[in-house]
Design a protein around this motif. Structure first.
Motif, short mmCIF file in Angstrom:
data_model
loop_
_atom_site.label_atom_id
_atom_site.label_comp_id
_atom_site.label_asym_id
_atom_site.label_seq_id
_atom_site.Cartn_x
_atom_site.Cartn_y
_atom_site.Cartn_z
N UNK A 70 0.67 -1.08 -0.17
CA UNK A 70 -0.05 -0.16 -0.29
C UNK A 70 1.12 1.12 0.05
N UNK A 71 2.02 1.38 0.82
CA UNK A 71 2.47 1.91 0.68
C UNK A 71 3.42 3.16 -0.77
N UNK A 72 2.75 1.63 -1.11
CA UNK A 72 3.99 2.29 -3.09
C UNK A 72 2.48 2.98 -3.54
N UNK A 73 0.99 1.99 -3.43
CA UNK A 73 0.17 2.53 -4.43
C UNK A 73 -0.60 3.38 -4.25
N UNK A 74 -0.95 3.54 -2.94
CA UNK A 74 -1.96 4.52 -2.20
C UNK A 74 -1.45 5.79 -2.69
N UNK A 75 -0.30 5.92 -2.50
CA UNK A 75 0.27 7.96 -3.30
C UNK A 75 0.17 8.26 -4.98
N UNK A 76 0.33 6.54 -5.49
CA UNK A 76 0.08 7.01 -6.91
C UNK A 76 -1.48 7.24 -7.36
N UNK A 77 -2.36 6.34 -6.50
CA UNK A 77 -4.03 6.37 -6.69
C UNK A 77 -4.38 7.75 -6.09
N UNK A 78 -3.85 8.84 -5.00
CA UNK A 78 -4.08 9.77 -4.84
C UNK A 78 -4.50 10.78 -5.97
N UNK A 79 -2.66 10.43 -6.09
CA UNK A 79 -2.54 11.74 -7.57
C UNK A 79 -3.04 11.54 -8.43
N UNK A 80 -3.89 10.25 -8.86
CA UNK A 80 -4.45 9.91 -10.33
C UNK A 80 -5.77 10.14 -9.97
N UNK A 81 -6.18 10.35 -9.13
CA UNK A 81 -7.39 9.54 -8.41
C UNK A 81 -8.30 8.66 -8.70
N UNK A 82 -7.53 7.08 -8.56
CA UNK A 82 -7.99 6.30 -9.35
C UNK A 82 -7.92 5.66 -7.84
N UNK A 83 -9.42 4.57 -7.66
CA UNK A 83 -9.19 3.64 -6.62
C UNK A 83 -8.24 2.66 -6.42
N UNK A 84 -7.63 1.57 -5.98
CA UNK A 84 -6.49 0.68 -6.23
C UNK A 84 -6.92 -0.45 -5.47
N UNK A 85 -6.43 -1.23 -5.66
CA UNK A 85 -6.03 -2.96 -4.52
C UNK A 85 -5.14 -3.01 -5.14
N UNK A 86 -3.92 -3.02 -3.20
CA UNK A 86 -2.62 -3.59 -3.91
C UNK A 86 -2.66 -5.09 -2.52
N UNK A 87 -1.36 -5.72 -2.95
CA UNK A 87 -1.24 -7.13 -2.75
C UNK A 87 -2.32 -7.66 -3.32
N UNK A 88 -2.40 -7.30 -4.67
CA UNK A 88 -3.15 -7.68 -5.55
C UNK A 88 -3.20 -9.65 -5.23
N UNK A 89 -1.83 -10.43 -4.90
CA UNK A 89 -1.38 -11.19 -5.72
C UNK A 89 -1.67 -12.15 -6.92
#
Length: 170
Positions: A70-89
């Motif tokens: 999440x530490x990688x995905x969250x900031x990117x998602x916030x910047x582009x204004x998109x929901x996200x799934x982290x550790x999706x496996x």
């Protein structure tokens, strides 16, 4: 082998006809982040922001699906204004299904864009999502990914052969 073949193969995210996908009934685009939208570990920039705004202007809902933390995905998602799934496996179907539930779309209305055959494409195909493979942005990758790239070349050889055969049969 068909589970590993993308439905579409393009040079990069900018080479995809998103308006055409929308006209065909697609309403959601799911994306991998690293080496699909940007290089590994890089923050979202103004071109990423403009790209996602353009997708929303067309009418798409978006979601990022990453195997990263999440530490990688969250900031990117916030910047582009998109929901996200982290550790999706990925290639597990779970992340794709969760994204479709989140965006309230069916698999037939959803496309996924990623740069890896054995995670992104296999997972999208298993989830019943229209899979789009793009070339990786950068050759600088972790060793386990570099090794998988050799196997991907074999799959791409057979994929391109199958596409040529299909085009010749038409």
């Amino acid at each position: 082998m068909n589970k590993l073949f993308p439905r579409l193969y393009k040079k990069d995210i900018y080479d995809i006809d998103y308006k055409g996908l929308y006209d065909r009934g697609f309403r959601a685009i799911l994306f991998d982040i690293d080496n699909t939208l940007t290089t590994h570990g890089t923050k979202a920039d103004s071109s990423n922001v403009a790209f996602f705004k353009n997708l929303r202007d067309i009418g798409f809902r978006t979601c990022l699906i990453s195997n990263n933390k999440e530490e990688r995905v969250l900031p990117f998602a916030q910047t582009v204004d998109s929901p996200y799934i982290y550790k999706a496996n990925k290639p597990s179907k779970r992340g794709y299904k969760k994204a479709m539930e989140l965006l309230e779309v069916k698999d037939t209305q959803t496309a996924f864009v990623g740069d890896q055959i054995f995670t992104d494409i296999w997972g999208a195909n298993s989830a019943g999502v229209y899979s789009i493979l793009v070339d990786p942005i950068s050759p600088k990758e972790e060793i386990q990914i570099v090794l998988k790239r050799y196997l991907e070349r074999i799959v791409l050889f057979f994929y391109k052969r199958a596409v040529e055969k299909r085009e010749n049969d038409d």
